[in-house]
Design an enzyme around this catalytic site. Structure first.
Site, PDB file in Angstrom:
ATOM      1  N   HIS A   1      61.520  14.891  50.480  1.00 47.48           N
ATOM      2  CA  HIS A   1      60.033  16.500  51.170  1.00 47.48           C
ATOM      3  C   HIS A   1      59.970  16.965  50.014  1.00 47.48           C
ATOM      4  O   HIS A   1      60.721  17.046  49.328  1.00 47.48           O
ATOM      5  CB  HIS A   1      61.196  16.863  51.746  1.00 47.48           C
ATOM      6  CG  HIS A   1      61.418  16.982  52.943  1.00 47.48           C
ATOM      7  ND1 HIS A   1      60.816  17.287  54.608  1.00 47.48           N
ATOM      8  CD2 HIS A   1      62.654  16.479  53.819  1.00 47.48           C
ATOM      9  CE1 HIS A   1      61.220  16.876  55.554  1.00 47.48           C
ATOM     10  NE2 HIS A   1      62.369  16.197  55.446  1.00 47.48           N
TER      11      HIS A   1
ATOM     12  N   HIS B   1      64.772   9.727  52.527  1.00 47.03           N
ATOM     13  CA  HIS B   1      63.247  10.512  52.211  1.00 47.03           C
ATOM     14  C   HIS B   1      63.756  11.233  51.127  1.00 47.03           C
ATOM     15  O   HIS B   1      63.929  12.241  50.967  1.00 47.03           O
ATOM     16  CB  HIS B   1      62.754  10.482  53.847  1.00 47.03           C
ATOM     17  CG  HIS B   1      63.436  11.780  54.909  1.00 47.03           C
ATOM     18  ND1 HIS B   1      65.142  11.933  55.071  1.00 47.03           N
ATOM     19  CD2 HIS B   1      63.294  13.124  54.431  1.00 47.03           C
ATOM     20  CE1 HIS B   1      65.093  12.779  56.026  1.00 47.03           C
ATOM     21  NE2 HIS B   1      64.373  13.656  55.217  1.00 47.03           N
TER      22      HIS B   1
ATOM     23  N   GLN C   1      67.531  21.627  54.619  1.00 47.83           N
ATOM     24  CA  GLN C   1      67.777  19.839  54.509  1.00 47.83           C
ATOM     25  C   GLN C   1      69.179  18.799  54.986  1.00 47.83           C
ATOM     26  O   GLN C   1      69.595  18.601  55.487  1.00 47.83           O
ATOM     27  CB  GLN C   1      66.518  19.074  54.433  1.00 47.83           C
ATOM     28  CG  GLN C   1      65.086  18.729  54.878  1.00 47.83           C
ATOM     29  CD  GLN C   1      65.333  18.499  55.899  1.00 47.83           C
ATOM     30  OE1 GLN C   1      65.173  17.033  56.945  1.00 47.83           O
ATOM     31  NE2 GLN C   1      64.550  19.292  56.942  1.00 47.83           N
TER      32      GLN C   1
ATOM     33  N   TYR D   1      62.898  25.639  55.844  1.00 48.63           N
ATOM     34  CA  TYR D   1      63.231  24.352  56.794  1.00 48.63           C
ATOM     35  C   TYR D   1      63.486  22.955  55.110  1.00 48.63           C
ATOM     36  O   TYR D   1      64.123  22.865  55.436  1.00 48.63           O
ATOM     37  CB  TYR D   1      61.916  24.361  57.047  1.00 48.63           C
ATOM     38  CG  TYR D   1      61.803  22.461  57.977  1.00 48.63           C
ATOM     39  CD1 TYR D   1      62.438  22.248  59.074  1.00 48.63           C
ATOM     40  CD2 TYR D   1      61.543  21.424  56.990  1.00 48.63           C
ATOM     41  CE1 TYR D   1      62.635  20.591  59.266  1.00 48.63           C
ATOM     42  CE2 TYR D   1      62.191  20.022  57.468  1.00 48.63           C
ATOM     43  CZ  TYR D   1      62.325  19.950  58.966  1.00 48.63           C
ATOM     44  OH  TYR D   1      62.094  18.546  59.184  1.00 48.63           O
TER      45      TYR D   1
END
Length: 132
Positions: free
Chosen positions: A62, A60, A129, A125
């Site tokens: 971000h 994924h 990751q 955040y």
């Protein structure tokens, strides 16, 4: 924190955007991860979107971005996902063999607005990751 001045308006719009590969396949490893990050940064620039933070995980992406109010976010995400998939399949055609149906991305995405109060938290955040 920072506001941007346009002609007749002042804005501060930040979004945390996440999208995943189809079936959460781990595609973005090694050189592919680096190439995807560079490609997304170039695409963001063409869309006049300022990246604040970005992390490419194996399955994924971000993004924390700053956008103009005229931007239609859903169209920008469609461009980011579509162009990246097309470019990636041309550069790494072997990836298609790993994907059932030969689609790179899950059709959905997650987006949330980020306030001045939570901007540092969202940045941390995303940047953390890889540490998890």
């Amino acid at each position: 924190k920072d506001v941007t001045y346009g002609r007749g308006y002042i804005y501060s719009l930040q979004y945390h955007i996440v999208w995943v590969t189809k079936y959460r396949k781990s595609i973005f490893v090694g050189e592919i991860e680096t190439d995807v990050k560079e490609y997304l940064l170039r695409t963001l620039e063409t869309l006049d979107i300022r990246p604040i933070a970005m992390e490419i995980m194996p399955d994924h992406v971000h993004l924390l971005v700053d956008c103009k109010p005229q931007l239609r976010l859903s169209d920008a995400i469609k461009i980011l996902k579509g162009n990246t998939a097309r470019w990636l399949f041309l550069k790494y055609p072997e990836i298609k063999k790993q994907l059932w149906g030969r689609h790179l991305w899950n059709p959905s995405y997650f987006v949330v607005t980020v306030s001045d109060r939570s901007l540092d938290q969202a940045t941390k955040y995303i940047n953390d990751q890889k540490k998890k």
